[in-house]
Design an enzyme around this catalytic site. Structure first.
Site, PDB file in Angstrom:
ATOM      1  CG  LEU A  33      -2.040  -1.263   1.369  1.00  0.00           C
ATOM      2  CD1 LEU A  33      -2.620  -0.963   2.605  1.00  0.00           C
ATOM      3  CD2 LEU A  33      -2.626  -1.423  -0.042  1.00  0.00           C
ATOM      4  CG  HIS A  34       1.003   3.574  -3.107  1.00  0.00           C
ATOM      5  ND1 HIS A  34      -0.025   4.336  -3.686  1.00  0.00           N
ATOM      6  CD2 HIS A  34       1.118   2.562  -4.154  1.00  0.00           C
ATOM      7  CE1 HIS A  34      -0.555   3.617  -4.849  1.00  0.00           C
ATOM      8  NE2 HIS A  34       0.279   2.571  -4.985  1.00  0.00           N
ATOM      9  CD  GLN A  35      -0.954   9.259   1.782  1.00  0.00           C
ATOM     10  OE1 GLN A  35       0.124   8.613   2.389  1.00  0.00           O
ATOM     11  NE2 GLN A  35      -1.973   9.537   2.091  1.00  0.00           N
ATOM     12  CG  HIS A  37      -3.078   1.094  -2.064  1.00  0.00           C
ATOM     13  ND1 HIS A  37      -1.702   0.968  -2.262  1.00  0.00           N
ATOM     14  CD2 HIS A  37      -3.804   0.367  -3.191  1.00  0.00           C
ATOM     15  CE1 HIS A  37      -1.641   0.046  -3.502  1.00  0.00           C
ATOM     16  NE2 HIS A  37      -2.530  -0.152  -3.829  1.00  0.00           N
ATOM     17  CE  LYS A 151      -0.759   3.914 -11.820  1.00  0.00           C
ATOM     18  NZ  LYS A 151      -1.076   2.466 -11.815  1.00  0.00           N
ATOM     19  CG  ASP A 152      -5.299   0.254 -12.091  1.00  0.00           C
ATOM     20  OD1 ASP A 152      -4.256   0.017 -12.962  1.00  0.00           O
ATOM     21  OD2 ASP A 152      -5.258   0.709 -10.564  1.00  0.00           O
ATOM     22  CB  SER A 188       2.751  -1.509  -6.269  1.00  0.00           C
ATOM     23  OG  SER A 188       1.348  -1.173  -5.410  1.00  0.00           O
TER      24      SER A 188
HETATM   25  O1  PAF Z   1      -6.373  -2.733  -8.905  1.00  0.00           O
HETATM   26  C1  PAF Z   1      -5.726  -3.659  -8.169  1.00  0.00           C
HETATM   27  O2  PAF Z   1      -4.993  -3.570  -7.249  1.00  0.00           O
HETATM   28  C2  PAF Z   1      -6.380  -5.146  -8.564  1.00  0.00           C
HETATM   29  O3  PAF Z   1      -6.477  -5.337  -9.916  1.00  0.00           O
HETATM   30  C3  PAF Z   1      -7.496  -5.525  -7.833  1.00  0.00           C
HETATM   31  C4  PAF Z   1      -8.881  -4.689  -8.180  1.00  0.00           C
HETATM   32  C5  PAF Z   1      -7.450  -5.586  -6.130  1.00  0.00           C
HETATM   33  C6  PAF Z   1      -7.992  -7.046  -8.158  1.00  0.00           C
HETATM   34  O4  PAF Z   1      -7.027  -8.139  -7.791  1.00  0.00           O
END
Ligand code: PAF
Length: 284
Positions: A33-35, A37, A151-152, A188
């Site tokens: 985890l980073h800022q 998240h 971001k995704d 990450s």
């Molecule tokens: O974005 C992510 O970190 C992953 O794709 C997720 C949504 C946790 C699914 O594994």
């Protein structure tokens, strides 16, 4: 903060919260985890009474097995951060819990069309792995609302489509990308970069911003803009998978009349594959 790895204990706690009338928000993660998240957790707190974060490095979404092996696992530090963020529960299932019958003959979720281009064209099976594990986690946690990072962006859109088309009673909220001061999107994968590469990687945001600025100035030759940015990045040592101006709703190539745009890119720098995107909304 509770740390739970069994589905039965998770369900018991969720049932108890529901009995008390608590609204539940969920932030799925793969840990490290980073800022960025933590800003999702913060947003989740604003949307619900209880926040559940899952930490699960999902094997089925890694098209490159060495990437799965190398993926940073930092549970102890992650738990410290989540404690500080006043998170209520961390769900840390094992691979056997999530995939009790193994992964070979696993029932999978395929979200068509939106997953076919961009990252989908470069990472075979990736989005099927994401859609499948998110469905499983949703079925385990049963949240009212779930928060995903912009971001995704392609991932966010496919989850929204999946939830809508499979009638899942979950609200999906997108949270703005958290950036370093240089503009580099937090990820990450940034830890695979040297200090110099980290500085260089801010070029990705700069190229996205340049494209956005030119579109706002009236440029509509999107292909030329993308080609120019690709060239600039490749000259800087990036290996560009794609850089495209897309319609923000379906991620097809943007047409001159489209008003809601998203500029998306993926590029490799050294051993890190980085992705980023920027919204561009035109008036009228
Ligand atoms: O974005 C992510 O970190 C992953 O794709 C997720 C949504 C946790 C699914 O594994």
């Amino acid at each position: 903060m509770q740390v739970i790895s069994e589905i039965s204990a998770l369900r018991q706690q969720i049932r108890d919260w529901r009995k008390q009338g608590e609204k539940i928000a969920f932030v799925p993660t793969m840990g490290n985890l980073h800022q960025g998240h933590l800003s999702l957790v913060e947003q989740a707190h604003k949307l619900a009474d209880k926040v559940v974060v899952s930490i699960f490095v999902n094997p089925t979404q890694f098209n490159d097995k060495s990437d799965l092996v190398d993926y940073p696992r930092t549970l102890e530090q992650d738990l410290k951060y989540l404690e500080l963020a006043a998170n209520d529960m961390v769900f840390t299932p094992t691979v056997e819990t999530v995939y009790p019958n193994g992964m070979q003959t696993q029932t999978t979720i395929n979200v068509p069309k939106i997953t076919e281009r961009l990252c989908g064209a470069h990472r075979a099976g990736h989005f099927e792995g994401v859609a499948t594990v998110v469905t499983k986690l949703f079925n385990m946690v049963c949240p009212d609302v779930a928060v995903f990072g912009e971001k995704d962006y392609q991932q966010l859109l496919l989850i929204k489509k999946m939830v809508s088309e499979l009638n899942m009673p979950i609200e999906i909220v997108g949270a703005e990308t958290h950036r370093e001061d240089t503009g580099l999107a937090m990820s990450s994968r940034n830890q695979y970069l040297s200090t110099e590469q980290k500085h260089q990687a801010s070029q990705l945001y700069q190229e996205l911003s340049k494209i956005k600025h030119k579109i706002e100035q009236g440029e509509r030759r999107y292909d030329d803009l993308s080609q120019q940015a690709r060239q600039n990045l490749e000259q800087q040592g990036f290996n560009v998978d794609y850089i495209e101006v897309c319609n923000a709703h379906d991620l097809e190539l943007a047409q001159p009349e489209d008003k809601s745009l998203r500029i998306l890119l993926a590029a490799e720098l050294g051993s890190a594959r980085l992705i980023d995107n920027l919204a561009c909304n035109l008036a009228g």
